[in-house]
Design a protein around this motif. Structure first.
Motif, PDB file in Angstrom:
ATOM      1  N   ALA A 153      27.552   6.167 -26.789  1.00 25.89           N
ATOM      2  CA  ALA A 153      27.261   7.318 -27.642  1.00 25.89           C
ATOM      3  C   ALA A 153      25.958   8.007 -27.293  1.00 25.89           C
ATOM      4  O   ALA A 153      25.819   9.221 -27.482  1.00 25.89           O
ATOM      5  N   PHE A 154      24.986   7.262 -26.803  1.00 25.61           N
ATOM      6  CA  PHE A 154      23.676   7.834 -26.530  1.00 25.61           C
ATOM      7  C   PHE A 154      23.348   7.672 -25.032  1.00 25.61           C
ATOM      8  O   PHE A 154      24.080   8.196 -24.208  1.00 25.61           O
ATOM      9  N   ARG A 155      22.301   6.962 -24.693  1.00 28.23           N
ATOM     10  CA  ARG A 155      21.935   6.832 -23.280  1.00 28.23           C
ATOM     11  C   ARG A 155      22.865   5.870 -22.566  1.00 28.23           C
ATOM     12  O   ARG A 155      22.931   4.674 -22.895  1.00 28.23           O
ATOM     13  N   ALA A 156      23.531   6.373 -21.550  1.00 27.10           N
ATOM     14  CA  ALA A 156      24.519   5.558 -20.835  1.00 27.10           C
ATOM     15  C   ALA A 156      23.874   4.429 -20.050  1.00 27.10           C
ATOM     16  O   ALA A 156      24.549   3.438 -19.711  1.00 27.10           O
ATOM     17  N   ASP A 157      22.565   4.546 -19.757  1.00 27.95           N
ATOM     18  CA  ASP A 157      21.902   3.520 -18.949  1.00 27.95           C
ATOM     19  C   ASP A 157      21.269   2.415 -19.793  1.00 27.95           C
ATOM     20  O   ASP A 157      20.597   1.531 -19.275  1.00 27.95           O
ATOM     21  N   SER A 158      21.485   2.452 -21.115  1.00 26.15           N
ATOM     22  CA  SER A 158      20.861   1.444 -21.976  1.00 26.15           C
ATOM     23  C   SER A 158      21.502   0.072 -21.772  1.00 26.15           C
ATOM     24  O   SER A 158      22.723  -0.081 -21.834  1.00 26.15           O
ATOM     25  N   LEU A 159      20.633  -0.925 -21.559  1.00 32.85           N
ATOM     26  CA  LEU A 159      21.092  -2.306 -21.457  1.00 32.85           C
ATOM     27  C   LEU A 159      20.774  -3.085 -22.730  1.00 32.85           C
ATOM     28  O   LEU A 159      21.047  -4.281 -22.813  1.00 32.85           O
ATOM     29  N   LEU A 160      20.182  -2.393 -23.718  1.00 34.19           N
ATOM     30  CA  LEU A 160      19.730  -3.063 -24.932  1.00 34.19           C
ATOM     31  C   LEU A 160      20.752  -2.999 -26.059  1.00 34.19           C
ATOM     32  O   LEU A 160      20.715  -3.821 -26.978  1.00 34.19           O
ATOM     33  N   GLY A 161      21.631  -2.011 -26.005  1.00 28.94           N
ATOM     34  CA  GLY A 161      22.533  -1.759 -27.122  1.00 28.94           C
ATOM     35  C   GLY A 161      23.880  -2.442 -27.001  1.00 28.94           C
ATOM     36  O   GLY A 161      24.067  -3.384 -26.212  1.00 28.94           O
ATOM     37  N   VAL A 162      24.828  -1.937 -27.785  1.00 29.45           N
ATOM     38  CA  VAL A 162      26.157  -2.542 -27.881  1.00 29.45           C
ATOM     39  C   VAL A 162      27.207  -1.460 -27.654  1.00 29.45           C
ATOM     40  O   VAL A 162      27.350  -0.548 -28.487  1.00 29.45           O
ATOM     41  N   PRO A 163      27.935  -1.492 -26.548  1.00 29.30           N
ATOM     42  CA  PRO A 163      28.976  -0.476 -26.305  1.00 29.30           C
ATOM     43  C   PRO A 163      30.016  -0.476 -27.428  1.00 29.30           C
ATOM     44  O   PRO A 163      30.511  -1.529 -27.830  1.00 29.30           O
ATOM     45  N   GLY A 164      30.307   0.715 -27.945  1.00 29.81           N
ATOM     46  CA  GLY A 164      31.305   0.843 -28.998  1.00 29.81           C
ATOM     47  C   GLY A 164      30.751   0.691 -30.404  1.00 29.81           C
ATOM     48  O   GLY A 164      31.501   0.829 -31.385  1.00 29.81           O
ATOM     49  N   LEU A 165      29.442   0.439 -30.537  1.00 28.32           N
ATOM     50  CA  LEU A 165      28.863   0.216 -31.865  1.00 28.32           C
ATOM     51  C   LEU A 165      28.988   1.443 -32.753  1.00 28.32           C
ATOM     52  O   LEU A 165      29.321   1.340 -33.946  1.00 28.32           O
ATOM     53  N   MET A 166      28.720   2.625 -32.220  1.00 27.54           N
ATOM     54  CA  MET A 166      28.773   3.832 -33.041  1.00 27.54           C
ATOM     55  C   MET A 166      30.191   4.124 -33.525  1.00 27.54           C
ATOM     56  O   MET A 166      30.393   4.587 -34.658  1.00 27.54           O
ATOM     57  N   ALA A 167      31.175   3.852 -32.700  1.00 25.02           N
ATOM     58  CA  ALA A 167      32.557   4.067 -33.119  1.00 25.02           C
ATOM     59  C   ALA A 167      32.912   3.147 -34.291  1.00 25.02           C
ATOM     60  O   ALA A 167      33.564   3.558 -35.252  1.00 25.02           O
ATOM     61  N   ALA A 168      32.457   1.895 -34.212  1.00 24.40           N
ATOM     62  CA  ALA A 168      32.689   0.941 -35.305  1.00 24.40           C
ATOM     63  C   ALA A 168      31.957   1.383 -36.572  1.00 24.40           C
ATOM     64  O   ALA A 168      32.473   1.256 -37.687  1.00 24.40           O
ATOM     65  N   TYR A 169      30.764   1.930 -36.389  1.00 27.84           N
ATOM     66  CA  TYR A 169      29.963   2.396 -37.528  1.00 27.84           C
ATOM     67  C   TYR A 169      30.631   3.602 -38.198  1.00 27.84           C
ATOM     68  O   TYR A 169      30.766   3.659 -39.424  1.00 27.84           O
ATOM     69  N   LYS A 170      31.064   4.563 -37.383  1.00 30.71           N
ATOM     70  CA  LYS A 170      31.716   5.756 -37.929  1.00 30.71           C
ATOM     71  C   LYS A 170      33.016   5.405 -38.653  1.00 30.71           C
ATOM     72  O   LYS A 170      33.400   6.067 -39.617  1.00 30.71           O
ATOM     73  N   ALA A 171      33.671   4.336 -38.189  1.00 30.29           N
ATOM     74  CA  ALA A 171      34.928   3.916 -38.809  1.00 30.29           C
ATOM     75  C   ALA A 171      34.697   3.085 -40.074  1.00 30.29           C
ATOM     76  O   ALA A 171      35.661   2.676 -40.725  1.00 30.29           O
ATOM     77  N   GLY A 172      33.428   2.826 -40.405  1.00 33.01           N
ATOM     78  CA  GLY A 172      33.119   2.071 -41.612  1.00 33.01           C
ATOM     79  C   GLY A 172      33.339   0.580 -41.479  1.00 33.01           C
ATOM     80  O   GLY A 172      33.485  -0.124 -42.482  1.00 33.01           O
ATOM     81  N   LYS A 173      33.307   0.067 -40.249  1.00 38.11           N
ATOM     82  CA  LYS A 173      33.530  -1.356 -40.027  1.00 38.11           C
ATOM     83  C   LYS A 173      32.244  -2.167 -40.001  1.00 38.11           C
ATOM     84  O   LYS A 173      32.276  -3.400 -40.087  1.00 38.11           O
ATOM     85  N   VAL A 174      31.119  -1.500 -39.860  1.00 40.82           N
ATOM     86  CA  VAL A 174      29.815  -2.165 -39.847  1.00 40.82           C
ATOM     87  C   VAL A 174      28.794  -1.173 -40.396  1.00 40.82           C
ATOM     88  O   VAL A 174      28.987   0.050 -40.298  1.00 40.82           O
ATOM     89  N   SER A 175      27.724  -1.686 -41.007  1.00 38.99           N
ATOM     90  CA  SER A 175      26.658  -0.822 -41.525  1.00 38.99           C
ATOM     91  C   SER A 175      25.397  -1.006 -40.703  1.00 38.99           C
ATOM     92  O   SER A 175      25.119  -2.111 -40.219  1.00 38.99           O
TER      93      SER A 175
END
Length: 481
Positions: free
Chosen positions: A289-311
């Motif tokens: 969703a944001f910086r494609a070169d990030s090694l710190l985050g979690v791929p797919g996290l924003m999609a899960a957040y937008k779907a209301g599966k995680v806060s």
């Protein structure tokens, strides 16, 4: 050590009247210090330093080539806030946080405040921290700023002013809690005599707030604290808060998204995660969703957040209200959304994107504090009265090249608190960062991080610029007799 030679002139002193007599709320503390035997206070200070070292209370300085890790300096002499002062601060912060939250939600939805011309559209959409990916996002309870650290300063008029809002990943609350533990051992009788309000409930309040935004109702919620890792400047705090709340401290590699839900890898398999207290900036949160070169985050996290599966706390995109240019419009936000005047005023602010303001700033650089709109930690700043002609010329060029990126403010005379300097007391300038939690309701921790500029005459309190900290004592209201 005695206070007989302590200077109180020129600035508002938190513990002493201009006459040199202790303020009523500080009398017991001053008497206790005066009653100590020669050298005892210094021995206490050295003992406190050793204790903090053993606790591992450190921070990293990225720009320091001599070494990245330092012990966070701590001074024994606390700041004292009276009950009536705190009531006003508490009310003012609750008002401000509510208005800021309404603003962020509005910006990512109907944008009424822009349509009504209260804030220019270009100011919002040119902000570095505006996230178009968050347009239409609906965080749980429509809350975007769950954890806030608002910086306050007191001027010579005795009034508290809001210096800036820290809405993204505010740090420093661990020092509040640890400083208190140290001082309770050193001045137990003063704590008892003054009825200092406790701060130790913050971790349980934080966990309660995080659980209140969970997307599902189950007997055992899984809350985690997401850290960039051990090399982050606030890693001590990340591990401390996770331990205090009894939740797992995780890095991006410990989490995975499966079937639109977020899971934590454990030794016994995958465990579904409900709430993430993230201490990672938006840019590095999710490479999809944001910086494609990030090694710190979690791929797919924003999609899960937008779907209301995680806060997520804080909500992505809330940094739009952290921009120092947008800060200047918070009083208008309060009037617009709350229908009332601000309880806590802003510091008067010049916006360099305005032609008249820019001309004034360029003509008066020697008397103003100039700040970059998106820098923090004391970086990207010019303190006019303490600057050289070359530094002022450099900032003038920067302002003219990118006026949207700069604001300027009068040089405030920050209040002072007595501070141990070698074998005597000297006044040092301080600010105050209270911490605000926003879940089912607004909770303001009764205290906060008093940051102190340890260099003589300095107005820069940031730890990365040589600052330290003090405990903040908020006094309980006395019962009428």
């Amino acid at each position: 050590m005695r206070f007989s030679a302590y200077e109180t002139t020129g600035f508002y002193d938190e513990l002493f009247e201009p006459s040199g007599f202790p303020r009523p709320q500080a009398q017991l503390l001053i008497n206790t210090i005066e009653s100590l035997s020669d050298g005892q206070l210094l021995r206490y200070q050295h003992a406190a330093d050793r204790l903090l070292l053993q606790m591992g209370i450190t921070f990293n300085v990225y720009a320091d080539s001599a070494g990245t890790e330092r012990i966070f300096p701590f001074d024994l002499i606390p700041r004292i806030v009276t009950a009536p002062e705190w009531v006003r601060i508490e009310r003012g912060l609750a008002q401000r946080i509510h208005a800021l939250n309404e603003f962020i939600d509005d910006i990512y939805h109907e944008q009424k405040i822009l349509k009504d011309g209260v804030i220019p559209r270009e100011v919002i959409f040119s902000a570095n921290s505006y996230r178009p990916q968050c347009q239409g996002l609906n965080p749980p309870r429509r809350i975007w700023c769950h954890i806030t650290g608002t910086d306050l300063v007191r001027h010579t008029d005795g009034q508290y002013y809001v210096l800036e809002d820290n809405l993204r990943v505010p740090s420093g609350v661990s020092y509040v809690l640890e400083n208190r533990e140290v001082l309770k051992h050193i001045f137990p009788q003063v704590f008892e005599g003054l009825a200092v309000r406790p701060v130790n409930e913050y971790p349980s309040r934080l966990l309660e707030m995080l659980e209140s935004i969970a997307p599902r109702s189950v007997d055992r919620l899984c809350v985690v604290l997401l850290t960039p890792g051990m090399y982050n400047s606030a890693y001590f705090e990340h591990s401390f808060l996770a331990q205090q709340m009894g939740v797992q401290l995780v890095e991006g590699r410990d989490l995975t998204v499966r079937g639109g839900e977020v899971y934590m890898r454990t030794t016994t398999g995958l465990e579904r995660v409900d709430v993430i207290y993230r201490r990672i900036d938006d840019d590095f949160l999710d490479p999809d969703a944001f910086r494609a070169d990030s090694l710190l985050g979690v791929p797919g996290l924003m999609a899960a957040y937008k779907a209301g599966k995680v806060s997520l706390a804080n909500a992505p995109g809330n940094g739009v209200a952290d921009d120092k240019v947008i800060y200047a419009y918070v009083p208008e936000m309060i009037r617009y959304y709350e229908g009332e005047d601000p309880i806590l005023p802003n510091v008067p602010t010049y916006l360099c994107w305005r032609d008249a303001d820019r001309k004034h700033v360029l003509a008066n650089l020697e008397s103003l504090v100039v700040k970059s709109a998106n820098e923090s930690g004391g970086y990207g700043m010019l303190v006019g009265p303490h600057s050289t002609a070359a530094e002022r010329a450099e900032f003038a060029a920067k302002i003219q090249a990118n006026p949207r990126n700069f604001i300027a403010q009068p040089t405030l005379c920050l209040s002072r608190v007595p501070t141990i300097i070698e074998d005597h007391f000297e006044g040092r300038h301080v600010d105050l960062r209270p911490y605000v939690l926003y879940g089912k309701d607004v909770y303001v921790l009764p205290g906060g991080l008093t940051r102190v500029a340890l260099r003589r005459g300095s107005l820069v309190v940031n730890s990365s610029q040589g600052g330290g900290s003090k405990d903040t004592w908020v006094l309980a209201a006395t019962e009428p007799s």
